[in-house]
Design an enzyme around this catalytic site. Structure first.
Site, PDB file in Angstrom:
ATOM      1  N   ASP A 176       0.847  -1.191   0.000  1.00  0.00           N
ATOM      2  CA  ASP A 176       0.000   0.000   0.000  1.00  0.00           C
ATOM      3  C   ASP A 176       0.886   1.247   0.000  1.00  0.00           C
ATOM      4  O   ASP A 176       2.019   1.220   0.499  1.00  0.00           O
ATOM      5  CB  ASP A 176      -0.896   0.034   1.250  1.00  0.00           C
ATOM      6  CG  ASP A 176      -1.912  -1.099   1.261  1.00  0.00           C
ATOM      7  OD1 ASP A 176      -2.167  -1.671   0.186  1.00  0.00           O
ATOM      8  OD2 ASP A 176      -2.431  -1.401   2.347  1.00  0.00           O
ATOM      9  N   ARG A 177       0.334   2.328  -0.497  1.00  0.00           N
ATOM     10  CA  ARG A 177       1.093   3.584  -0.605  1.00  0.00           C
ATOM     11  C   ARG A 177       1.718   4.007   0.727  1.00  0.00           C
ATOM     12  O   ARG A 177       2.870   4.453   0.778  1.00  0.00           O
ATOM     13  CB  ARG A 177       0.151   4.673  -1.122  1.00  0.00           C
ATOM     14  CG  ARG A 177       0.835   6.001  -1.334  1.00  0.00           C
ATOM     15  CD  ARG A 177      -0.140   7.009  -1.919  1.00  0.00           C
ATOM     16  NE  ARG A 177       0.535   8.291  -2.108  1.00  0.00           N
ATOM     17  CZ  ARG A 177       0.001   9.321  -2.741  1.00  0.00           C
ATOM     18  NH1 ARG A 177      -1.191   9.225  -3.259  1.00  0.00           N
ATOM     19  NH2 ARG A 177       0.664  10.444  -2.871  1.00  0.00           N
TER      20      ARG A 177
END
Length: 314
Positions: A144-145
């Site tokens: 995930d970012r």
């Protein structure tokens, strides 16, 4: 590629490293920046030929196939990522290991793994800009970012295939560190809860525990206890989107700084300890090296924000 560039026909001979790849996916690597719809259009119209014959998108390339790649004019100007951009240049210092087959990165929090959704570039585009001579560079898996830590990049198609097979067979061991709300129970070693992915109209992905979701399992162990939080190690057995974050929430112990699945009051108290991001970090990864077959382990140190937060909680 700028709109006034006049590309010419290419004839590409397929080597063993590319053999087995679908022709549509191969064209996407050859025609960077060209929309998928255009790739399917040129296949459908017969502009792409393999050994002088038409092929369908699902055709799997063989060694010594000769592929005719037609000239494709991209109407939008696609600006290349500048390797001197500060954010790109700093990626060099995050490389934990690199050889001619693989690269292991300690991904910083806040950078997406690839561009899109309004982002001009992500991790993979930045790395390609850093390594302009690398003919092939693809993500083996995703983070995930806002998650930091170990992420694997393949520098050869054969390495990508090998490591995808290890992922499928459950032979890759990934360990995360997460700071969660409250006191994680001593006897809770795993969370098994099916997960369903929902895509909102905005394009945002939200995952929830649902009986009709995909089977999902995460194993846990306690690393350190604090007065209002617990540092746990999470090992995902399956690889679902947002799995660790949703499983922690399902267990009643959301992760600190999680803007989708977190607890506002807990996050506020963690901000006072200096935490301004999601406390989820891919701390280590173990797999078999695709060339030598030997078991290798790589560890990514916590960034300053996470390390400082833990110090302040003691």
């Amino acid at each position: 590629m700028n709109k006034d560039t006049a590309p010419s026909v290419q004839f590409v001979t397929i080597d063993a490293d590319v053999a087995g790849q679908r022709v549509d996916n191969f064209l996407r690597t050859q025609l960077k920046g060209v929309p998928k719809s255009m790739i399917y259009r040129i296949l459908r119209k017969g502009e792409v030929r393999v050994n002088k014959g038409r092929v369908k998108p699902e055709y799997k390339l063989k060694t010594d196939d000769i592929v005719r790649v037609p000239p494709v004019r991209v109407t939008e100007a696609v600006a290349p990522v500048n390797p001197k951009l500060d954010k790109v240049a700093t990626l060099e210092s995050h490389i934990l290991f690199e050889d001619d087959r693989i690269m292991v990165i300690n991904k910083p929090s806040g950078i997406a793994v690839h561009g899109g959704s309004g982002l001009s570039f992500g991790l993979i585009e930045g790395l390609r800009a850093l390594r302009p001579d690398a003919h092939f560079m693809e993500l083996v898996h995703r983070l995930d970012r806002d998650t930091s830590g170990c992420i694997l990049i393949a520098k050869k198609r054969s390495a990508l295939r090998n490591m995808h097979e290890q992922l499928r067979m459950g032979q890759m061991d990934k360990r995360y560190q997460a700071l969660v709300a409250g006191s994680w129970p001593q006897n809770r070693f795993k969370v098994k809860a099916p997960l369903r992915k929902n895509v909102l109209q905005s394009g945002e992905r939200l995952v929830s525990v649902s009986d009709d979701g995909k089977p999902s399992e995460t194993r846990y162990r306690i690393l350190e206890n604090f007065s209002s939080a617990t540092l746990v190690e999470a090992s995902p057995i399956t690889g679902r989107t947002h799995q660790i974050r949703v499983h922690c929430l399902h267990a009643g112990h959301p992760i600190a700084g999680d803007d989708k699945y977190g607890d506002t009051a807990f996050d506020q108290s963690m901000k006072k300890a200096g935490l301004n991001r999601l406390f989820l970090h891919a701390a280590s990864i173990r797999f078999q090296h695709p060339q030598t077959g030997e078991s290798v382990t790589f560890k990514a140190p916590l960034d300053k924000t996470l390390a400082t937060t833990l110090e302040r909680l003691k």
